[in-house]
Motif scaffolding. Structure first.
Motif, short mmCIF file in Angstrom:
data_model
loop_
_atom_site.label_atom_id
_atom_site.label_comp_id
_atom_site.label_asym_id
_atom_site.label_seq_id
_atom_site.Cartn_x
_atom_site.Cartn_y
_atom_site.Cartn_z
N ARG A 1 22.47 -28.31 44.10
CA ARG A 1 21.57 -27.33 44.70
C ARG A 1 20.60 -26.73 43.69
O ARG A 1 19.45 -26.50 44.01
N ARG A 2 21.05 -26.49 42.46
CA ARG A 2 20.21 -25.85 41.44
C ARG A 2 19.58 -26.95 40.57
O ARG A 2 20.27 -27.65 39.85
N VAL A 3 18.27 -27.07 40.65
CA VAL A 3 17.56 -28.23 40.11
C VAL A 3 16.46 -27.79 39.14
O VAL A 3 15.71 -26.85 39.42
N GLY A 4 16.37 -28.48 38.01
CA GLY A 4 15.26 -28.29 37.07
C GLY A 4 14.42 -29.55 36.98
O GLY A 4 14.94 -30.66 37.15
N ILE A 5 13.13 -29.38 36.73
CA ILE A 5 12.21 -30.51 36.63
C ILE A 5 11.31 -30.32 35.42
O ILE A 5 10.66 -29.28 35.27
N VAL A 6 11.26 -31.33 34.56
CA VAL A 6 10.24 -31.42 33.52
C VAL A 6 9.77 -32.86 33.51
O VAL A 6 10.52 -33.76 33.13
N SER A 7 8.55 -33.11 33.93
CA SER A 7 8.06 -34.47 34.09
C SER A 7 7.93 -35.19 32.75
O SER A 7 7.90 -34.57 31.69
N GLY A 8 7.83 -36.51 32.82
CA GLY A 8 7.54 -37.31 31.63
C GLY A 8 8.75 -37.56 30.76
O GLY A 8 9.81 -37.98 31.22
N ASP A 9 8.62 -37.25 29.48
CA ASP A 9 9.65 -37.53 28.48
C ASP A 9 10.29 -36.21 28.06
O ASP A 9 9.86 -35.57 27.11
N ALA A 10 11.32 -35.80 28.79
CA ALA A 10 11.90 -34.47 28.54
C ALA A 10 13.42 -34.48 28.58
O ALA A 10 14.03 -33.45 28.87
N ARG B 1 22.67 -24.98 30.11
CA ARG B 1 22.89 -23.57 29.73
C ARG B 1 22.39 -22.62 30.80
O ARG B 1 22.92 -21.52 30.97
N GLU B 2 21.36 -23.02 31.53
CA GLU B 2 20.80 -22.15 32.57
C GLU B 2 21.52 -22.30 33.90
O GLU B 2 21.09 -21.74 34.91
N GLY B 3 22.61 -23.04 33.91
CA GLY B 3 23.43 -23.14 35.11
C GLY B 3 22.92 -24.10 36.16
O GLY B 3 23.35 -24.05 37.31
N LEU B 4 22.01 -24.99 35.79
CA LEU B 4 21.53 -25.98 36.74
C LEU B 4 22.56 -27.10 36.88
O LEU B 4 23.28 -27.41 35.94
N ASP B 5 22.62 -27.70 38.05
CA ASP B 5 23.55 -28.81 38.20
C ASP B 5 22.86 -30.17 38.14
O ASP B 5 23.53 -31.19 37.98
N THR B 6 21.51 -30.17 38.24
CA THR B 6 20.78 -31.43 38.18
C THR B 6 19.45 -31.21 37.47
O THR B 6 18.76 -30.21 37.70
N PHE B 7 19.10 -32.18 36.63
CA PHE B 7 17.85 -32.13 35.89
C PHE B 7 17.06 -33.41 36.16
O PHE B 7 17.59 -34.51 36.02
N ILE B 8 15.80 -33.23 36.53
CA ILE B 8 14.92 -34.36 36.84
C ILE B 8 13.87 -34.47 35.75
O ILE B 8 13.19 -33.50 35.42
N THR B 9 13.71 -35.67 35.21
CA THR B 9 12.63 -35.94 34.27
C THR B 9 12.17 -37.38 34.47
O THR B 9 12.60 -38.04 35.43
N ALA C 1 21.63 -36.02 35.60
CA ALA C 1 20.26 -36.34 35.18
C ALA C 1 19.70 -37.41 36.10
O ALA C 1 20.36 -38.42 36.36
N VAL C 2 18.51 -37.16 36.60
CA VAL C 2 17.82 -38.14 37.43
C VAL C 2 16.51 -38.51 36.73
O VAL C 2 15.65 -37.65 36.53
N TYR C 3 16.40 -39.77 36.35
CA TYR C 3 15.22 -40.27 35.66
C TYR C 3 14.34 -40.99 36.69
O TYR C 3 14.71 -42.04 37.20
N ALA C 4 13.19 -40.40 36.97
CA ALA C 4 12.36 -40.86 38.09
C ALA C 4 11.08 -41.55 37.64
O ALA C 4 10.19 -41.77 38.47
#
Length: 255
Positions: free
Chosen positions: A174-183, A192-200, A218-221
């Motif tokens: 439910r808690r998602v972070g996104i940083v596009s490209g190479d991150a 650390r910020e309590g996210l359960d999924t990170f998209i880059t 981690a989801v690499y898109a």
């Protein structure tokens, strides 16, 4: 809205103000990298400033190409070989090349990350993802929990890219972070910020274990596909503001 051409210098000034270019500590030389015709009647937008995108922009009749990745990255670079051919193609075609790197990642309206977050339906969106002391990404919450594969499928439908998924976190997200490209280096910060999924965009060998060892998905898109959103949203904004038509030059890298 304007019904005619706009002066290049006026459009460059507007872009600088709207994108807040001056506030970013960026390895890219944001702004006008190559000067072309003084009036803009049509623009093209692309992720990369490759010979292909420059040539297609010239052939389309564009007076300016706005790209996310430019030709100059804050260090001395000789105008020889392939680099020379890119510069020559733009100059001979009278094409202005304008570049927005970090400003177009971080922008709250037309930024790569803000637009992708909106497309995925994230709520309570706020800045996230540190790079050189600046927040260039976003984080937010899905309105309802979603299983990890369901989120990956949603991302794939949005970007057109088959995702690589590292399931280091919970199966329901439910808690998602996104940083596009190479991150991928932002994975520990996301945990650390309590996210359960990170998209880059793309994975790195050096950060492969970070998802599993920090308990986060981690989801690499795709580096390219996650960075098509900003230039297109910016082009729409320019058309709405100045009445200048545009086209997106699709030149995927597969990365």
């Amino acid at each position: 809205m304007s019904n005619g051409p706009i002066l290049r210098d006026d459009l460059v000034a507007w872009l600088g103000d709207y994108l807040e270019v001056s506030k970013f500590n960026d390895p890219s030389a944001n702004g006008l990298q190559i000067e072309g015709r003084p009036e803009i009647t049509r623009i093209a937008v692309a992720v990369d400033s490759s010979l292909r995108t420059i040539t297609e922009a010239v052939e389309s009749g564009a007076d300016m190409l706005i790209a996310h990745h430019g030709l100059f990255w804050g260090q001395q670079q000789l105008i020889t070989g392939a680099h020379y051919r890119r510069v020559r193609a733009a100059i001979e075609g009278g094409l202005n090349l304008y570049v927005s790197h970090l400003p177009l990642d971080a922008h709250p309206e037309v930024g790569n990350n803000a637009v992708l977050a909106q497309a995925l339906g994230l709520e309570n969106v706020e800045p996230f993802g540190s790079f050189r002391g600046q927040k260039v990404g976003v984080k937010g919450t899905l309105p309802l929990p979603l299983d990890l594969q369901g989120l990956a499928d949603r991302i794939q439908k949005t970007t057109g890219e088959i995702c690589l998924v590292h399931g280091g976190g919970p199966g329901e997200v439910r808690r998602v972070g996104i940083v596009s490209g190479d991150a991928s280096s932002n994975l520990p910060e996301a945990a650390r910020e309590g996210l359960d999924t990170f998209i880059t965009g793309e994975p790195r060998h050096a950060t492969f274990h970070d998802s599993f060892e920090n308990g986060i998905n981690a989801v690499y898109a795709g580096h390219y596909e996650t960075e098509t959103f900003g230039v297109r949203a910016l082009a729409i904004k320019i058309e709405e503001t100045f009445g200048i038509p545009w086209q997106f030059i699709h030149a995927p890298t597969g990365l």
